[in-house]
Design an enzyme around this catalytic site. Sequence first.
Site, mmCIF file in Angstrom:
data_model
loop_
_atom_site.group_PDB
_atom_site.id
_atom_site.type_symbol
_atom_site.label_atom_id
_atom_site.label_comp_id
_atom_site.label_asym_id
_atom_site.label_seq_id
_atom_site.Cartn_x
_atom_site.Cartn_y
_atom_site.Cartn_z
ATOM 1 N N PHE A 166 0.921 -1.040 0.069
ATOM 2 C CA PHE A 166 0.021 -0.222 0.046
ATOM 3 C C PHE A 166 0.869 1.140 -0.137
ATOM 4 C CE2 PHE A 166 -2.335 3.483 1.898
ATOM 5 C CZ PHE A 166 -3.748 3.286 1.068
ATOM 6 N N ASP A 186 9.150 2.648 1.638
ATOM 7 C CA ASP A 186 8.060 3.452 2.321
ATOM 8 C C ASP A 186 7.917 3.078 3.783
ATOM 9 O OD1 ASP A 186 5.649 4.308 3.095
ATOM 10 O OD2 ASP A 186 4.748 3.583 1.176
ATOM 11 N N LYS A 240 2.726 9.498 8.536
ATOM 12 C CA LYS A 240 1.895 9.356 9.622
ATOM 13 C C LYS A 240 2.450 9.930 11.149
ATOM 14 C CE LYS A 240 -0.987 5.681 7.614
ATOM 15 N NZ LYS A 240 -0.515 5.308 6.490
HETATM 16 C C1 LIG Z 1 -0.909 5.302 5.134
HETATM 17 C C2 LIG Z 1 0.269 5.008 4.181
HETATM 18 C C3 LIG Z 1 0.502 5.691 2.771
HETATM 19 C C4 LIG Z 1 -0.613 6.827 2.391
HETATM 20 O O1 LIG Z 1 -0.410 7.910 3.257
HETATM 21 P P1 LIG Z 1 -1.401 8.965 3.226
HETATM 22 O O2 LIG Z 1 -0.983 10.060 4.147
HETATM 23 O O3 LIG Z 1 -2.833 8.461 3.558
HETATM 24 O O4 LIG Z 1 -1.476 9.546 1.762
HETATM 25 C C5 LIG Z 1 1.388 5.306 2.129
HETATM 26 N N1 LIG Z 1 2.145 4.342 2.292
HETATM 27 C C6 LIG Z 1 2.126 3.434 3.556
HETATM 28 C C7 LIG Z 1 3.079 2.597 3.910
HETATM 29 C C8 LIG Z 1 0.918 4.048 4.555
HETATM 30 O O5 LIG Z 1 0.848 3.088 5.464
#
Ligand SMILES: *Cc1c(COP(=O)(O)O)cnc(C)c1O
Length: 401
Positions: free
Chosen positions: A129, A214, A243
Amino acid sequence: MSSAIVPVYARADIAFERGDGCWLTATDGERYLDFGGGIAVASLGYSHPHLVAALSEQGAKLWHSSNLFQIPGGERLAARLAEATFADLVFFSNSGAEANEAAIKMARKRQSVGGHPERYRILTFEGAFHGRTLATIAAGGQAKYIEGFGPKVDGFDQIPITDLAAVEAAIGPGTGAIMIEPIQGEGGVRVVAPAFLRGLRRICDERGLVLIFDEIQTGVGRTGRLFAYELVGVTPDIMTIAKGIGGGFPMGACLATADAAKGMTAGVHGTTFGGNPLAMAIGNAVLDVVLEPGFVERVAHLGLLLRQRLAELRDRHPQIVEEIRGEGLMVGVKLKVPNTEFAAAARAERLLTIPAGDNIVRLLPPLILTEEELSEGVLRLDAACRRMESEIAAMRKGVAE
Ligand SMILES: *Cc1c(COP(=O)(O)O)cnc(C)c1O
């Protein structure tokens, strides 16, 4: 309840009006222990005095000045992030997806200025994701997020996380980067084997590819290290965070080595809001706390304790709990009952958890969790398991009758 909000969220029928530490108070006065942390965002819980002070102080001075001018707080935050990581340079965004967009563009640009504009393709992994923009849904590769939104953005090739030979085989003349979450979050707290990540580093070095981690969910202390890459002892070329760094204020960042950021010169990328003085004051305040000696070590300790307690929970409730996995305070409880039903049972016990892929509920409590709160959370999970067991028993009885 009718709502004027585009109905893309399946919301529980609870609204919170205040938060304090690891606790949220709903509009009906009920208090919930938050083991979801607003999806790993409330790294320091709610109403943390140091964050409230930073927000109030900066809020009374200046919120926004644009990236046409110097932003000292941003210089300071970037320098501190660089000091604490492998990175030399930082680009600030407003969200995780935008941090990933910056990473994707940076990797492509790096290949382009290195004489390989054809190497714009990025290898990603099943279960990933990376966000909800057009490029990041293509990177994540999940059909349910891609379908109906027109042609999938080109340039992403997805393979399962199996073996390194499959990775080697998937690399073509157009491949310029590999992008991965060191621990998949939305995919179901799937911890990628350290040997696999080390192998990716080796492959990227051998083939001149850019390695992107990521760490939007895993970063900023969540896994018991400041960043998850430290757990495996390899460094990426580019890393995205979001986050936890804002502690609830929307912000993200793309960190990179000077070499990976080589093509990112004045004018090639930008954002209106990213890195504004208010966000930077709060990001610095989060770092003040997370960088305190012993802070991440304590998260690691709590993580061990939590997984120990959850292993006992699994032994007590073999009909409900299948497996416990994760690192630090990023924990997945794999269930034998539907995860959304379990999350509802936990909510009935006034405990918040977050469903994820692979029939998991995620536990992502604020990193400031006390051992008492940890125990209280496990008690409530136990009660949720018992609720599910009596439902199963009632169903069986119904069938028998
Ligand atoms: C939450 C998340 C995203 C996306 O972040 P947003 O602030 O919702 O755009 C991308 N990669 C990972 C691993 C995430 O947990």
